[in-house]
Enzyme design. Structure first.
Site: not given
Length: 462
Positions: A71-72, A229
């Site tokens: 992520q991110h 995830d």
């Protein structure tokens, strides 16, 4: 037999599993490594994905694929679809001052109530602010922003450099990954004002698809919405409302499936969405298996002997308590704290008690994560225990005793990739399949509330 593929594009590697869409049976799999670092060019992910697909026997006979990813990560694309600069990953902390500035500008309560998450350096919005402040030319060139899983799905659909604006508008994501950006709200969608105050303008952003929505390539391959995830792991282990997934590796992650969004202005709980239409409030602790590794080295034993040694001591380690803040801590937020060993006497200072105290310290730290979740209204009925730490019998038993809840330990597997494959099967059939998940229930563990109580008293002085 229809086949589906699930991809886990993590920080370290890319893993591909190919499963029977009806039964979930594993047919074949492959993997490839990613380069190290907190700044990686997305082309490296694409190369690794191609290698992992080849190792898994290709996708020629696969009907649907879905990608779950770290992520991110900030992926910036120019007007032609080319990558503007290497992606800043979730673990790149140079945007920490930007995160602090964003919190100061709007207030923690606004962020918690609007997006579900108070900005920290990992969130994409903070990285966009860093980009605008430090590389204004690259910020101005950025025509579209997406996340790692979005970009890989887009490439699988046949897009890439040279796609132009039409290609950029084909970008897609899902709720779980969008919820980790800091510029998307479950109730209203993308937040234009946040993007203006970070990047400096509103770029083209991926369409947020529903859990079972998909795109189709010209040759008929379905590409699912994908997910972050942690949401993929939740799907992979079959987590439902009331389940709390505890994943123990280098760090510890505690997350739950909830019907309603959460809001925590302290910033301890990140109010993410999941990959089914529900929510995925999440807490992260910094210290987990590294604490056990360090203690095993101190005692001069391997992992198996360390676990046996810990189980030789009674619950509570005869009053010995380890507060495992070896790397500071995130839950609670004590970045400058250090680890400490309390309650030493000539009688209890034995290798077995030291080992037991280390295991119970990690379990109690994870229990603080659970408390942060229940404090914002999460209902916990069962623990699903995964990750490298789940292989330790001593830690499994301690988690059950400290949490006071039944513990299920699924068979080891690629949970994130499995969750993506399950989502791909749902896109293919119109409903998430009820694939059988196997696990060991540890329901009869005697709770030890006194261990957690003593730990919290001593951790309060850290």
């Amino acid at each position: 037999m229809a086949l589906v593929a699930g991809v886990d594009s993590s920080t370290q590697s890319c893993k591909v599993v190919i499963r029977d869409a009806d039964t979930g049976e594993l047919v074949r799999q492959g993997s490839a490594q990613h380069p190290p670092g907190t700044e990686v060019h997305p082309d490296a992910w694409w190369t690794a994905l191609q290698e992992a697909i080849a190792a898994a026997g290709g996708l020629d006979d696969v009907a649907a694929v879905s990608v779950a990813g770290q992520q991110h990560g900030m992926v910036c694309l120019d007007a032609d679809g080319g990558v503007v600069r290497p992606a800043l990953l979730w673990n790149d902390t140079r945007s920490a001052p930007a995160a602090a500035a964003l919190v100061e500008e709007r207030g923690a309560q606004w962020w918690a109530e609007t997006t579900g998450t108070v900005p920290v350096a990992s969130l994409t919005a903070t990285k966009l602010r860093w980009l605008a402040d430090n590389e204004p030319e690259n910020a101005a060139r950025t025509a579209a922003v997406c996340l790692p899983h979005d970009w890989l799905s887009w490439r699988l659909a046949g897009y890439g450099p040279g796609s132009g604006e039409d290609g950029l508008r084909a970008l897609a994501t899902d709720r779980s990954d969008a919820s980790g950006t800091g510029y998307w709200a479950p109730s209203t969608g993308y937040l234009a004002d946040v993007l203006e105050s970070t990047l400096g303008h509103v770029p083209i952003l991926p369409e947020v698809l529903g859990p079972l929505e998909f795109r189709k390539t010209p040759d008929g391959l379905l590409i699912g919405a994908g997910c972050g995830d942690n949401a993929g792991a939740g799907l992979g282990v079959g987590a439902a409302e009331g389940d709390v997934v505890v994943s123990v590796g280098t760090s510890g992650t505690v997350f739950a499936v909830a019907e309603s969004p959460t809001s925590d202005s302290t910033g301890l709980v990140a109010g993410f969405a999941d990959a089914t239409g529900n929510y995925l409030p999440l807490v992260c602790t910094l210290n987990a298996t590294l604490v056990l590794d360090a203690t095993a080295r101190l005692l001069g034993v391997n992992h198996e002997d360390f676990a046996r040694l810990a189980l030789q001591a009674p619950p509570g380690a005869e009053g010995l308590t380890l507060v495992p803040y070896f790397s500071g801590e995130r839950t609670p937020n004590l970045p400058d704290a250090t680890g400490s060993l309390h309650g030493l006497t000539l009688q209890n200072y034995t290798p077995a008690n030291v080992a037991r105290a280390a295991v119970e310290g990690v379990a109690c730290s994870l229990a603080d994560g659970l408390k942060a979740l229940t404090d914002v209204g999460v209902v916990a009925r069962r623990i699903i225990f995964v990750g490298g730490g789940a292989r330790s019998e001593a830690l499994r038993l301690s988690v059950g005793a400290v949490f006071g809840l039944p513990v299920s330990v699924p068979e080891p597997g690629e949970y994130v990739a499995d969750g993506a494959a399950r989502q791909a099967a749902g896109a293919l059939t119109g409903a998430l399949p009820a694939w059988r998940t196997t696990g060991v229930e540890l329901a009869d563990i005697e709770p030890t509330p006194e261990v957690l109580g003593r730990y919290r008293e001593r951790a309060a002085t850290a």
